[in-house]
Design an enzyme around this catalytic site. Sequence first.
Site, mmCIF file in Angstrom:
data_model
loop_
_atom_site.group_PDB
_atom_site.id
_atom_site.type_symbol
_atom_site.label_atom_id
_atom_site.label_comp_id
_atom_site.label_asym_id
_atom_site.label_seq_id
_atom_site.Cartn_x
_atom_site.Cartn_y
_atom_site.Cartn_z
ATOM 1 N N ASN A 128 64.988 -96.217 9.994
ATOM 2 C CA ASN A 128 66.112 -95.356 10.343
ATOM 3 C C ASN A 128 67.107 -95.318 9.191
ATOM 4 O O ASN A 128 67.589 -96.352 8.744
ATOM 5 C CB ASN A 128 66.810 -95.859 11.613
ATOM 6 C CG ASN A 128 67.916 -94.903 12.023
ATOM 7 O OD1 ASN A 128 67.672 -93.723 12.267
ATOM 8 N ND2 ASN A 128 69.143 -95.399 12.040
ATOM 9 N N GLY A 161 51.464 -33.560 -6.442
ATOM 10 C CA GLY A 161 50.598 -32.531 -7.013
ATOM 11 C C GLY A 161 49.803 -31.842 -5.905
ATOM 12 O O GLY A 161 49.321 -32.485 -4.979
ATOM 13 N N LYS A 183 59.283 -49.911 -12.212
ATOM 14 C CA LYS A 183 59.088 -49.692 -10.775
ATOM 15 C C LYS A 183 58.066 -50.652 -10.157
ATOM 16 O O LYS A 183 58.304 -51.225 -9.091
ATOM 17 C CB LYS A 183 58.658 -48.246 -10.539
ATOM 18 C CG LYS A 183 58.339 -47.945 -9.093
ATOM 19 C CD LYS A 183 58.244 -46.477 -8.830
ATOM 20 C CE LYS A 183 57.075 -45.844 -9.533
ATOM 21 N NZ LYS A 183 56.984 -44.406 -9.226
ATOM 22 N N GLN A 216 49.941 -48.783 -23.601
ATOM 23 C CA GLN A 216 50.288 -47.386 -23.863
ATOM 24 C C GLN A 216 51.609 -47.422 -24.636
ATOM 25 O O GLN A 216 52.651 -47.771 -24.070
ATOM 26 C CB GLN A 216 50.458 -46.605 -22.548
ATOM 27 C CG GLN A 216 50.627 -45.110 -22.789
ATOM 28 C CD GLN A 216 51.086 -44.362 -21.537
ATOM 29 O OE1 GLN A 216 51.589 -44.965 -20.588
ATOM 30 N NE2 GLN A 216 50.925 -43.053 -21.554
ATOM 31 N N ASN A 251 58.951 -44.321 -4.809
ATOM 32 C CA ASN A 251 59.737 -43.754 -5.903
ATOM 33 C C ASN A 251 61.206 -44.124 -5.856
ATOM 34 O O ASN A 251 61.925 -43.922 -6.823
ATOM 35 C CB ASN A 251 59.586 -42.234 -5.922
ATOM 36 C CG ASN A 251 58.152 -41.829 -6.253
ATOM 37 O OD1 ASN A 251 57.619 -42.200 -7.283
ATOM 38 N ND2 ASN A 251 57.512 -41.112 -5.349
ATOM 39 N N ARG A 267 63.545 -43.041 -10.808
ATOM 40 C CA ARG A 267 64.232 -42.812 -9.535
ATOM 41 C C ARG A 267 64.640 -44.104 -8.829
ATOM 42 O O ARG A 267 65.363 -44.094 -7.849
ATOM 43 C CB ARG A 267 63.365 -41.941 -8.619
ATOM 44 C CG ARG A 267 63.438 -40.465 -8.985
ATOM 45 C CD ARG A 267 62.363 -39.660 -8.291
ATOM 46 N NE ARG A 267 61.051 -39.895 -8.890
ATOM 47 C CZ ARG A 267 59.924 -39.324 -8.465
ATOM 48 N NH1 ARG A 267 59.947 -38.513 -7.420
ATOM 49 N NH2 ARG A 267 58.771 -39.578 -9.058
ATOM 50 N N ARG A 299 64.062 -79.614 0.541
ATOM 51 C CA ARG A 299 63.720 -78.982 -0.737
ATOM 52 C C ARG A 299 62.310 -79.376 -1.185
ATOM 53 O O ARG A 299 61.642 -80.213 -0.566
ATOM 54 C CB ARG A 299 64.778 -79.355 -1.779
ATOM 55 C CG ARG A 299 66.145 -78.751 -1.440
ATOM 56 C CD ARG A 299 67.244 -79.350 -2.301
ATOM 57 N NE ARG A 299 66.933 -79.211 -3.706
ATOM 58 C CZ ARG A 299 67.510 -79.944 -4.664
ATOM 59 N NH1 ARG A 299 68.420 -80.854 -4.341
ATOM 60 N NH2 ARG A 299 67.191 -79.765 -5.919
ATOM 61 N N TYR A 327 69.927 -89.880 -9.923
ATOM 62 C CA TYR A 327 70.054 -89.192 -11.210
ATOM 63 C C TYR A 327 71.141 -89.857 -12.025
ATOM 64 O O TYR A 327 72.266 -90.028 -11.559
ATOM 65 C CB TYR A 327 70.413 -87.729 -10.931
ATOM 66 C CG TYR A 327 70.397 -86.817 -12.127
ATOM 67 C CD1 TYR A 327 69.395 -86.902 -13.081
ATOM 68 C CD2 TYR A 327 71.374 -85.852 -12.285
ATOM 69 C CE1 TYR A 327 69.382 -86.046 -14.168
ATOM 70 C CE2 TYR A 327 71.369 -84.983 -13.367
ATOM 71 C CZ TYR A 327 70.368 -85.095 -14.312
ATOM 72 O OH TYR A 327 70.356 -84.237 -15.383
HETATM 73 C C1 UD1 Z 1 51.583 -38.370 -9.941
HETATM 74 C C2 UD1 Z 1 50.602 -37.184 -10.029
HETATM 75 C C3 UD1 Z 1 50.729 -36.311 -8.801
HETATM 76 C C4 UD1 Z 1 50.493 -37.120 -7.560
HETATM 77 C C5 UD1 Z 1 51.419 -38.335 -7.513
HETATM 78 C C6 UD1 Z 1 50.988 -39.258 -6.400
HETATM 79 C C7 UD1 Z 1 50.323 -36.677 -12.420
HETATM 80 C C8 UD1 Z 1 50.700 -35.766 -13.538
HETATM 81 N N1 UD1 Z 1 50.876 -36.423 -11.231
HETATM 82 O O1 UD1 Z 1 52.896 -37.854 -10.036
HETATM 83 O O2 UD1 Z 1 49.779 -35.256 -8.858
HETATM 84 O O3 UD1 Z 1 50.669 -36.326 -6.418
HETATM 85 O O4 UD1 Z 1 51.354 -39.089 -8.744
HETATM 86 O O5 UD1 Z 1 51.860 -40.358 -6.281
HETATM 87 O O6 UD1 Z 1 49.524 -37.574 -12.624
HETATM 88 N N2 UD1 Z 1 52.313 -43.850 -15.810
HETATM 89 C C9 UD1 Z 1 51.912 -44.454 -16.999
HETATM 90 N N3 UD1 Z 1 52.179 -43.837 -18.179
HETATM 91 C C10 UD1 Z 1 52.829 -42.646 -18.253
HETATM 92 C C11 UD1 Z 1 53.242 -42.036 -17.044
HETATM 93 C C12 UD1 Z 1 52.962 -42.656 -15.840
HETATM 94 O O7 UD1 Z 1 51.320 -45.534 -16.976
HETATM 95 O O8 UD1 Z 1 53.016 -42.154 -19.383
HETATM 96 C C13 UD1 Z 1 52.017 -44.529 -14.530
HETATM 97 C C14 UD1 Z 1 53.278 -44.913 -13.775
HETATM 98 O O9 UD1 Z 1 53.674 -46.241 -14.113
HETATM 99 C C15 UD1 Z 1 52.865 -44.784 -12.315
HETATM 100 C C16 UD1 Z 1 51.740 -43.765 -12.323
HETATM 101 O O10 UD1 Z 1 51.332 -43.630 -13.686
HETATM 102 O O11 UD1 Z 1 52.375 -45.998 -11.795
HETATM 103 C C17 UD1 Z 1 52.177 -42.417 -11.753
HETATM 104 O O12 UD1 Z 1 53.252 -41.923 -12.488
HETATM 105 P P1 UD1 Z 1 54.459 -41.165 -11.784
HETATM 106 O O13 UD1 Z 1 55.449 -40.828 -12.823
HETATM 107 O O14 UD1 Z 1 54.924 -41.932 -10.600
HETATM 108 O O15 UD1 Z 1 53.707 -39.818 -11.333
HETATM 109 P P2 UD1 Z 1 54.195 -38.801 -10.215
HETATM 110 O O16 UD1 Z 1 55.253 -37.944 -10.795
HETATM 111 O O17 UD1 Z 1 54.492 -39.514 -8.963
HETATM 112 CA CA CA Z 2 54.588 -41.636 -8.244
#
Ligand code: UD1
Ligand code: CA
Length: 476
Positions: A385, A147, A24, A79, A235, A17, A341, A395
Site C-alpha cells: 500500500n 471531372g 493535405k 515530382q 478538400n 483548400r 503515463r 530525477y
Molecule cells: C481530380 C481529377 C478529377 C476527379 C477528382 C476526384 C484531374 C485533372 N482531375 O481533381 O477528374 O474528379 O480528382 O477527386 O486529375 N497531385 C500530385 N501532383 C500534382 C497535382 C496533384 O501529386 O501536380 C495529387 C494530389 O496530391 C492529390 C491528387 O493528385 O492527392 C488529386 O489532385 P487534386 O488537386 O485534389 O485533383 P482534383 O482537382 O480534386
Molecule cells: Ca481532390
Amino acid sequence: MERDLSAIVLAAGKGTRMRSRRAKVLHELGGAPMIARVTRTLTALGARPLIVVVGHQAEEVAFAAGRGCASGGVAFAHQARQLGTGDAARAGLAELDASFAGDVLISYGDLPMLTAATLRSFIAHHRSSGAQLSFISVELDDAVAYGRVVRDASGAVAGIVEARDADATQCGIKEINTGVYVAEAALLRDVLGELKNENSQGEFYLTDIVAIARRRGARADAYRARDAAEFAGVNSHEELAAMEANIRDAVNRRLMDAGVKMVDPATAYISEDAEIASDCVIGPNVQILGRCRIGEGVVIDGTAWLKDVAVGPRCHLRLGVRAEECTIGEESEIGPFANLRTGTELEGRNRIGNFVETKNTKLGRGSKASHLSYLGDAVIGRDTNVGCGVITVNYDGYDKHQTQIGDRCMVGCDTQLVAPVKVGSDVYVGSGTTIVRDVEDGALVMSQHPQRQKAGWMARFHQRHAGRRPWWVQKS
Ligand code: UD1
Ligand code: CA
C-alpha cells in the site's frame, strides 16, 4: 495465373483548400494521416511495388505513407514541380521497373475511404471486360468540382472533362471521375507520353489518358461503383470533419452490435483499431485512441482519454482517467482523476486513486496508491500500500533513477523515496519519511525529526500584534 499488380499513389500536391501549411494528405482521419489509410488499403490489396509520388512536404508525406504498410513495402517517386496529376503519374511510372509487365493501378492520395474489397471488384471487372484502360466512376446529384465522364452516342466512354473546362451540357453530367485507374504499364507509358497541358489550369491532366487511349483505338471503360461515399475526396476541413464523423459512427455501430454499451455514442471517440469486448460500458466523453484492447465487462464512467492501452476484464475506470501506452490488469480500479503515463504496468486488482501520476512503473497484483502520489521509474511488489502523498524522487536533473519496493509493504503518507533506492518486502515506512538508503526486509523505517513544542507560544504571538486580527480568523 493472376497478373501482377502494382500501384501508384499521387500525393505530391499541397491541397490549397485546406488553408494549412501541411500537405493535405498529412491531415489525420481516424487517427492516421490520410495517405497512410490509402497505402494501408493498397498493401492489403497486394499491390507490389507500391509507389507513392511525393513533392510538397515530401519527407513528411513519405514518412506518413510508410506508416500504412510494412517496412520496405513502399517506394517513392519525386515530382519536382506540381504540374498536374498527369505529370505526377508520369513521375510514378518512371520509378516502375521497365520489365514490369502487369497492371498498374493509379489512385489519388486524397481518397482515404477507399476499400480493398472495392478495388478487387474493380480490377476483376477490368480484367474480364476486355477494356485496355478502366477507371472508377460514381453518380452524384451534385457533381460540383469533379471531372465529368463524357459518353458518345453509343454510351461508350469518350473521355473525362474537368469541371473548369466543361461546357454547360457537360456540367450537367452526373457521372464523375473518382480518380482510380487501371491499365497495363506499357499502355500507360504510351498515353502519358502524349499528355498536353492545354487547359484552363495549364496542367497535365491524368484524366486526358482516357480520350488519348480511345484515339489510339484502345477501349476505355468506366466501372460504376455504388457507394459514392467511398470516393469522397477530402478538400476542406469541413469535409474532413464530416468524414471523421462517418468513420466514428461506423465504429460505434459495430461495437454496439458486438455487445458494447454506449451511454452516448455521439461523444464516444473510438479508433477503428480498438478492440472492446462485450459488456463494456462506455460513458460520455470518452476517447479510445490507437490500438487499445479493452477486456470484458470494463466500465468507463466518462471523460477518459486512453491511447494504446490494454485494460483487463472487469476493470472500473472512474471519471477522468488519462492513460497512454500502459497495461491495466484485471479488476483494477482507476481514478477518479488519474494519469497513467507510458510504461505503467499494473498486474491486476490494483487501485490507483485520485491525483496519482504513474510513469514507467510496475505495480504487483493487489498493490494500491489511492491518493495524491507520483510514482515514476518504480517497481513495486504485490499487496503493497502506497500511502497518500508518496513521491518517488526519480530525477536528479540529469538522469532518471529507479525505486524498488517489495511485497506487502505499508508505505506511510508523505514519504519521499530518493532513487536509486531499494525497500525490501514486509517493510513499514513511518509517515513523513525521507528514504535515502536501502531498507531491509521486515524493518520499520522512519526519519528522525523530533517534535518540539513551546507551551503558550500562540498567545505571545498574538500579543505582539496587539489590536490586529489575523487574516485566517473570521470577524465574529
Ligand atoms: C481530380 C481529377 C478529377 C476527379 C477528382 C476526384 C484531374 C485533372 N482531375 O481533381 O477528374 O474528379 O480528382 O477527386 O486529375 N497531385 C500530385 N501532383 C500534382 C497535382 C496533384 O501529386 O501536380 C495529387 C494530389 O496530391 C492529390 C491528387 O493528385 O492527392 C488529386 O489532385 P487534386 O488537386 O485534389 O485533383 P482534383 O482537382 O480534386
Ligand atoms: Ca481532390
